[in-house]
Design an enzyme around this catalytic site. Sequence first.
Site, PDB file in Angstrom:
ATOM      1  N   CYS A   2       0.830  -1.203   0.000  1.00 20.20           N
ATOM      2  CA  CYS A   2       0.000   0.000   0.000  1.00 20.20           C
ATOM      3  C   CYS A   2       0.868   1.257   0.000  1.00 20.20           C
ATOM      4  O   CYS A   2       1.995   1.253   0.474  1.00 20.20           O
ATOM      5  CB  CYS A   2      -0.870   0.030   1.241  1.00 20.20           C
ATOM      6  SG  CYS A   2      -1.888  -1.420   1.427  1.00 20.20           S
ATOM      7  N   ARG A  27       5.071   0.080  -6.646  1.00 20.60           N
ATOM      8  CA  ARG A  27       5.005  -0.819  -5.500  1.00 20.60           C
ATOM      9  C   ARG A  27       3.921  -1.880  -5.659  1.00 20.60           C
ATOM     10  O   ARG A  27       3.868  -2.837  -4.892  1.00 20.60           O
ATOM     11  CB  ARG A  27       4.706  -0.021  -4.225  1.00 20.60           C
ATOM     12  CG  ARG A  27       5.807   0.947  -3.850  1.00 20.60           C
ATOM     13  CD  ARG A  27       5.294   1.976  -2.881  1.00 20.60           C
ATOM     14  NE  ARG A  27       4.742   1.371  -1.692  1.00 20.60           N
ATOM     15  CZ  ARG A  27       5.428   1.071  -0.612  1.00 20.60           C
ATOM     16  NH1 ARG A  27       6.719   1.324  -0.583  1.00 20.60           N
ATOM     17  NH2 ARG A  27       4.858   0.538   0.440  1.00 20.60           N
ATOM     18  N   TRP A  76      -2.872  -2.568  -1.554  1.00 16.32           N
ATOM     19  CA  TRP A  76      -2.481  -3.943  -1.919  1.00 16.32           C
ATOM     20  C   TRP A  76      -3.177  -4.808  -0.885  1.00 16.32           C
ATOM     21  O   TRP A  76      -2.875  -4.732   0.308  1.00 16.32           O
ATOM     22  CB  TRP A  76      -0.959  -4.077  -1.861  1.00 16.32           C
ATOM     23  CG  TRP A  76      -0.472  -5.487  -1.752  1.00 16.32           C
ATOM     24  CD1 TRP A  76      -0.272  -6.198  -0.603  1.00 16.32           C
ATOM     25  CD2 TRP A  76      -0.096  -6.367  -2.820  1.00 16.32           C
ATOM     26  NE1 TRP A  76       0.189  -7.454  -0.893  1.00 16.32           N
ATOM     27  CE2 TRP A  76       0.312  -7.590  -2.237  1.00 16.32           C
ATOM     28  CE3 TRP A  76      -0.071  -6.228  -4.213  1.00 16.32           C
ATOM     29  CZ2 TRP A  76       0.739  -8.666  -3.007  1.00 16.32           C
ATOM     30  CZ3 TRP A  76       0.369  -7.314  -4.964  1.00 16.32           C
ATOM     31  CH2 TRP A  76       0.769  -8.507  -4.366  1.00 16.32           C
ATOM     32  N   ASN A 102      -1.462   1.818   6.085  1.00 13.05           N
ATOM     33  CA  ASN A 102      -0.558   0.794   5.553  1.00 13.05           C
ATOM     34  C   ASN A 102      -0.200  -0.123   6.700  1.00 13.05           C
ATOM     35  O   ASN A 102      -0.057   0.342   7.835  1.00 13.05           O
ATOM     36  CB  ASN A 102       0.751   1.417   5.055  1.00 13.05           C
ATOM     37  CG  ASN A 102       0.603   2.072   3.711  1.00 13.05           C
ATOM     38  OD1 ASN A 102      -0.477   2.117   3.144  1.00 13.05           O
ATOM     39  ND2 ASN A 102       1.707   2.604   3.208  1.00 13.05           N
ATOM     40  N   GLY A 103       0.037  -1.402   6.407  1.00 10.60           N
ATOM     41  CA  GLY A 103       0.469  -2.322   7.471  1.00 10.60           C
ATOM     42  C   GLY A 103      -0.606  -3.344   7.778  1.00 10.60           C
ATOM     43  O   GLY A 103      -1.590  -3.485   7.049  1.00 10.60           O
ATOM     44  N   GLU A 486      17.171 -24.132  -4.577  1.00  9.82           N
ATOM     45  CA  GLU A 486      16.814 -22.713  -4.674  1.00  9.82           C
ATOM     46  C   GLU A 486      18.070 -21.857  -4.903  1.00  9.82           C
ATOM     47  O   GLU A 486      18.052 -20.908  -5.696  1.00  9.82           O
ATOM     48  CB  GLU A 486      16.059 -22.273  -3.404  1.00  9.82           C
ATOM     49  CG  GLU A 486      15.648 -20.823  -3.368  1.00  9.82           C
ATOM     50  CD  GLU A 486      14.732 -20.377  -4.513  1.00  9.82           C
ATOM     51  OE1 GLU A 486      14.291 -21.210  -5.302  1.00  9.82           O
ATOM     52  OE2 GLU A 486      14.498 -19.159  -4.624  1.00  9.82           O
ATOM     53  N   LYS A 490      18.501 -19.371  -8.131  1.00 12.84           N
ATOM     54  CA  LYS A 490      18.787 -17.937  -7.980  1.00 12.84           C
ATOM     55  C   LYS A 490      20.030 -17.576  -8.793  1.00 12.84           C
ATOM     56  O   LYS A 490      20.074 -16.578  -9.500  1.00 12.84           O
ATOM     57  CB  LYS A 490      19.046 -17.558  -6.507  1.00 12.84           C
ATOM     58  CG  LYS A 490      17.864 -17.445  -5.602  1.00 12.84           C
ATOM     59  CD  LYS A 490      16.980 -16.264  -5.844  1.00 12.84           C
ATOM     60  CE  LYS A 490      15.907 -16.516  -6.843  1.00 12.84           C
ATOM     61  NZ  LYS A 490      14.706 -17.216  -6.431  1.00 12.84           N
ATOM     62  N   GLU A 493      19.228 -17.739 -12.677  1.00 14.90           N
ATOM     63  CA  GLU A 493      18.312 -16.768 -13.273  1.00 14.90           C
ATOM     64  C   GLU A 493      18.847 -15.352 -13.273  1.00 14.90           C
ATOM     65  O   GLU A 493      18.580 -14.596 -14.189  1.00 14.90           O
ATOM     66  CB  GLU A 493      16.896 -16.855 -12.700  1.00 14.90           C
ATOM     67  CG  GLU A 493      16.735 -16.513 -11.257  1.00 14.90           C
ATOM     68  CD  GLU A 493      15.282 -16.660 -10.783  1.00 14.90           C
ATOM     69  OE1 GLU A 493      14.336 -16.586 -11.580  1.00 14.90           O
ATOM     70  OE2 GLU A 493      15.108 -16.833  -9.563  1.00 14.90           O
ATOM     71  N   HIS A 509      27.488 -40.349  -9.387  1.00 14.45           N
ATOM     72  CA  HIS A 509      26.838 -41.211 -10.376  1.00 14.45           C
ATOM     73  C   HIS A 509      26.844 -40.569 -11.762  1.00 14.45           C
ATOM     74  O   HIS A 509      26.020 -40.910 -12.607  1.00 14.45           O
ATOM     75  CB  HIS A 509      25.413 -41.555  -9.922  1.00 14.45           C
ATOM     76  CG  HIS A 509      25.396 -42.379  -8.674  1.00 14.45           C
ATOM     77  ND1 HIS A 509      25.723 -43.716  -8.659  1.00 14.45           N
ATOM     78  CD2 HIS A 509      25.161 -42.034  -7.382  1.00 14.45           C
ATOM     79  CE1 HIS A 509      25.657 -44.167  -7.420  1.00 14.45           C
ATOM     80  NE2 HIS A 509      25.333 -43.156  -6.623  1.00 14.45           N
ATOM     81  N   LYS A 608       7.733 -12.121 -14.457  1.00 14.89           N
ATOM     82  CA  LYS A 608       7.431 -12.289 -13.034  1.00 14.89           C
ATOM     83  C   LYS A 608       6.319 -13.306 -12.829  1.00 14.89           C
ATOM     84  O   LYS A 608       6.360 -14.119 -11.917  1.00 14.89           O
ATOM     85  CB  LYS A 608       7.028 -10.929 -12.439  1.00 14.89           C
ATOM     86  CG  LYS A 608       6.727 -10.975 -10.957  1.00 14.89           C
ATOM     87  CD  LYS A 608       7.988 -11.198 -10.137  1.00 14.89           C
ATOM     88  CE  LYS A 608       7.709 -11.405  -8.672  1.00 14.89           C
ATOM     89  NZ  LYS A 608       8.815 -12.117  -8.003  1.00 14.89           N
TER      90      LYS A 608
HETATM   91  O1  M6R Z   1       4.065 -16.905  -8.978  1.00 17.29           O
HETATM   92  P1  M6R Z   1       4.589 -18.287  -8.744  1.00 17.29           P
HETATM   93  O2  M6R Z   1       5.117 -18.482  -7.362  1.00 17.29           O
HETATM   94  O3  M6R Z   1       3.568 -19.354  -9.075  1.00 17.29           O
HETATM   95  O4  M6R Z   1       5.801 -18.454  -9.731  1.00 17.29           O
HETATM   96  C1  M6R Z   1       6.476 -19.670  -9.849  1.00 17.29           C
HETATM   97  C2  M6R Z   1       7.774 -19.496 -10.593  1.00 17.29           C
HETATM   98  O5  M6R Z   1       7.534 -18.988 -11.866  1.00 17.29           O
HETATM   99  C3  M6R Z   1       8.743 -18.574  -9.843  1.00 17.29           C
HETATM  100  O6  M6R Z   1       9.017 -19.048  -8.557  1.00 17.29           O
HETATM  101  C4  M6R Z   1      10.067 -18.438 -10.614  1.00 17.29           C
HETATM  102  O7  M6R Z   1      10.737 -19.656 -10.588  1.00 17.29           O
HETATM  103  C5  M6R Z   1      10.924 -17.305 -10.038  1.00 17.29           C
HETATM  104  N1  M6R Z   1      11.456 -16.507 -11.082  1.00 17.29           N
HETATM  105  C6  M6R Z   1      12.064 -17.781  -9.248  1.00 17.29           C
HETATM  106  O8  M6R Z   1      12.811 -16.736  -8.747  1.00 17.29           O
END
Ligand code: M6R
Length: 613
Positions: A2, A27, A76, A102-103, A486, A490, A493, A509, A608
Amino acid sequence: MCGIVGFNGYRQAAPILLEGLSKLEYRGYDSAGLAVRNGTADVELVKAKGRLRALYEKTNGGMAMEGTLGIGHTRWATHGEPSETNAHPHCSDDRNVVAVHNGIIENYKELQEKLLRNGYRFYSQTDTEVAVKLIDYYFKKYKGGPVDAIARAMMRIRGSYALAVLFKDCPDEIYVARKDSPMVIGLAGDETYMASDVPAILKYTRSVYYIGNREIARLGKGTAEFFNIDREPVEKEPTEIKWDAEAAEKGGFEHFMIKEIHEQPKAVRDTINSAVTEEGTIDLSALQFTDEMIRNISNIQIVACGSAYHVGVAGQYVFEDLCRIPVRVELASEFRYRNPILDPDTLVIIISQSGETADSLAALREAKERGVRTLGIVNVIGSSIAREADHVFYTMAGPEIAVATTKAYSAQLICIYLLAIRFAAVRGNITEEKAAEMIAELRTLPDKIERILEDKERIQWFAAKFSTARDIFFIGRGIDYAITLEGSLKMKEVSYIHSEAYAAGELKHGTISLVEDGTLVIGSLTQKELYEKTLSNMVECKSRGAYLMGLTNYGNYSIEDTADFTVYIPRTDPHYTTSLAVIPLQLLGYYLSVTKGLNVDKPRNLAKSVTVE
Ligand code: M6R
């Protein structure tokens, strides 16, 4: 998240408020609204769902609203779906008090009950309406004026808030108050500006006052007076803002990703507080998930994509260990075409930040079609998955702007822990005492994440050393394997460095043939029982020339005999180590990307929210 803006001066307020809100659009928001005061006339309120454009059109760019004092808000959703009714500002029935917020007010239910007993009615699903009516209640009951009424409300409210409030009796003043949610005030001649974020007022002034935690301010035309919660005056000096507009959007951070990495203690704390009562017990009533439903679960299938899938992998270990319920984790894109075997008592958990990921949504629909119970762990209120799942557990991460998820991932993990603890306690796998102990430890995670972030310069230095790396391997066992998945994603990507995560025992293996002189191998070793095993896999890599980075708990100093570089994380319950160990790995990906001069917030080829198959 927000956004709040406010203006008090001698020019028409609404166009200024709209312009301020437009500076906060980055935001993320789902609705917006304005409250403008024209002298002693009643406050005029206009709200619109959707983009700011809708509010702009409804008010003719603000020109249709007369008055030189006002407050505005972009919402939001955190409590209640995005709608005009839930949009701010909210007001008491007689418009005596009008406010934006907000909050998150954690005890809003309890406060609402008190107000209902005192004759108040509620029209929205928001915690904000409760705050507004609580202030109105104290204003009328004690007749001590606005500062007194706000202070009394602040003493009752638990949670975080930034509030901007208008009182019918004070046509020339705006009141603001805050706790753990930012608010900044700027004076320029006989005009006063106020906002939750610097970008909204930067055009008018660079000289600002930061209102402190649990403080109140009275804003006149070109004046600001401050009070503590005991209503005593507080003296303040203005601060000069040196950031440019772009840096201001990121709260002074260079990129959204690093800003969001730093927002993780808050995201974790807010998510814990959304489901843990003051007495320290887990309350899933908001999810409408009863104890009977928990007892009936025969198995769990966790379905998700990308990082959310990695949360599922960690969750599998946590659920199985704590609850002894069989768990299968699956990529949504596989699940939807697999013809899965689901018995009537299967619980399907869909994890998604956006709530709109096409494969996850299709998997949810597939599960529902087969008649099993579904639970969404979702960040965006009102998103498709949130609307369609039988039960929803909201992560309180706020909007995530960087494409690479960080704070939403961390908040999703918390939901998993809370579900697992509750399931285990209800099914008798752990005692209530053990559950209480685990909840108490959970509450320490935000501070522990904070401590890891304090040491980020070491990771930055290390990233500079490996910015030309071609391949990086991550290894770990059990929960550590989930962590490496993970960490590796990270890395890939945002830094475009090829990396792979392997269950440490699997390396020999096949994949170990790729390890050569100088290859970076990162071992995650947070689980006591698996420490020696993973360490010996790291030694195997070292003897083939690998450079080793170890990621382990404070106290495991023997790792320094093997690893070339070590990052330590604070000790915690072994089920929670993902929440801590992921932080250095997020930082590593981030710093590698920045060192290479890449677009860390918007990496190539990525979106995203992936709304296509
Ligand atoms: O919005 P979602 O959590 O469903 O998205 C899933 C993936 O597309 C998302 O986690 C993607 O792997 C990210 N870019 C990872 O940082």
